[in-house]
Design a protein around this motif. Structure first.
Motif, PDB file in Angstrom:
ATOM      1  N   ASN A  95     -28.360 -18.702   4.317  1.00  0.00           N
ATOM      2  CA  ASN A  95     -29.615 -18.533   3.579  1.00  0.00           C
ATOM      3  C   ASN A  95     -30.601 -17.664   4.338  1.00  0.00           C
ATOM      4  OD1 ASN A  95     -29.079 -20.412   1.303  1.00  0.00           O
ATOM      5  ND2 ASN A  95     -28.912 -21.898   2.974  1.00  0.00           N
ATOM      6  N   ARG A 112     -35.148 -14.584   5.424  1.00  0.00           N
ATOM      7  CA  ARG A 112     -34.526 -15.292   4.296  1.00  0.00           C
ATOM      8  C   ARG A 112     -33.944 -14.280   3.311  1.00  0.00           C
ATOM      9  NH1 ARG A 112     -33.949 -20.103   1.856  1.00  0.00           N
ATOM     10  NH2 ARG A 112     -35.205 -21.289   3.349  1.00  0.00           N
ATOM     11  N   PRO A 116     -28.091 -16.550  -1.337  1.00  0.00           N
ATOM     12  CA  PRO A 116     -27.202 -16.975  -0.253  1.00  0.00           C
ATOM     13  C   PRO A 116     -25.972 -16.068  -0.174  1.00  0.00           C
ATOM     14  CG  PRO A 116     -27.166 -18.583  -2.055  1.00  0.00           C
ATOM     15  CD  PRO A 116     -28.221 -17.571  -2.394  1.00  0.00           C
ATOM     16  N   ASN A 159     -24.343 -25.750  -0.858  1.00  0.00           N
ATOM     17  CA  ASN A 159     -25.565 -25.130  -0.346  1.00  0.00           C
ATOM     18  C   ASN A 159     -26.788 -25.579  -1.146  1.00  0.00           C
ATOM     19  OD1 ASN A 159     -27.011 -23.273   1.380  1.00  0.00           O
ATOM     20  ND2 ASN A 159     -27.207 -21.959  -0.437  1.00  0.00           N
ATOM     21  N   CYS A 163     -29.635 -27.650   0.703  1.00  0.00           N
ATOM     22  CA  CYS A 163     -30.968 -27.024   0.837  1.00  0.00           C
ATOM     23  C   CYS A 163     -32.049 -27.985   0.349  1.00  0.00           C
ATOM     24  CB  CYS A 163     -31.053 -25.726   0.027  1.00  0.00           C
ATOM     25  SG  CYS A 163     -30.343 -24.312   0.856  1.00  0.00           S
TER      26      CYS A 163
END
Ligand code: TMP
Length: 237
Positions: A95, A112, A116, A159, A163
């Protein structure tokens, strides 16, 4: 369930047979290695933390639609899992830029990404787990195109779940590594572990690293970081 002979000893875990041929017992060690075993050490209490954290997260992932090898937690360090044939790939989701991404591309840490990324390494210690592209995975027959589509889909689901989970615990999920396995009936399930050994986890407020990078990079406070990330998990579940 009877624990039988040791089948395998890895860098961080031992694997034992059981009296059920479809099930194995994994036992988490406090041993830590980095850079393909070139750096070695011990992180006191790590085995207990990684076992309990991985199980807590895999239970939730199963409920969120990602099948896993988890069957039952047997003790502080031991878990009963489904026996699978491991697909010899490290599936890495990122990420935020860090680690080998920054090193390979000379790219700044902590950026960032808009989306992803999912990448694969070929699990082969003699070759240093080289980065591998999808056509080469298919060419070597490491997995089929259908399996790879499922693995990518599961990795992105993991993910999204992780997250949100870690954000609510005040932690930023930077990147992580997954491994998948095949059950005897040919289905793909999540295997191995999800722990501070296999994830980069940064305190959302301070940016402090609460993961194995403290060991890899000799940052100190390794045991304290593992205890802190476990405390965040326990406070949150
Ligand atoms: P990397 O930036 O070194 O490629 O690591 C990406 C993620 O994968 C990071 O969260 C740490 C994890 N990882 C493992 O779990 N095992 C490994 O052997 C390596 C190199 C990384």
């Amino acid at each position: 369930m009877q624990k039988l002979e040791q089948l395998y000893e890895g860098k961080a875990k031992k694997v034992f047979a059981t009296d059920d041929p479809a099930l194995l017992i994994v036992q988490y060690k406090d041993d830590a290695t980095a850079f393909n075993g070139k750096k070695k050490g011990t992180i006191a209490g790590k085995g207990v933390i990684n076992n309990q954290m991985s199980n807590a997260l895999m239970r939730r992932l199963a409920a969120a639609g990602v099948p896993t090898h988890f069957v039952a937690e047997l003790s502080e360090r031991e878990t009963l899992v489904k026996k699978v044939g491991i697909v010899p790939l490290e599936v890495i989701v990122r990420n935020i830029s860090a680690g080998s991404f920054c090193k390979r591309y000379g790219f700044a840490e902590g950026v960032r990404f808009a989306q992803p990324t999912v990448e694969y390494s070929y699990k082969n210690d003699a070759l240093n787990d080289p980065l591998i592209c999808l056509p080469h995975i298919l060419a070597m027959g490491l997995a089929t195109a259908e399996e790879m589509a499922l693995i990518r889909d599961y990795a992105l689901k993991v993910n999204a779940f992780l997250c949100d989970f870690w954000r609510d615990a005040g932690v930023t999920l930077v990147d992580f590594k997954l491994e998948f396995g095949r059950t005897p009936d040919g289905s793909i399930i999540l295997a191995d572990e999800i722990s501070p050994d296999t994830c980069r986890l940064w305190d959302s407020a301070t940016g402090e690293r609460l993961d194995k990078d403290r060991f890899r990079l000799d940052l100190g406070g390794v045991e304290g970081a593992y205890a802190e990330i476990m405390r965040r998990l326990k406070d949150h579940v």
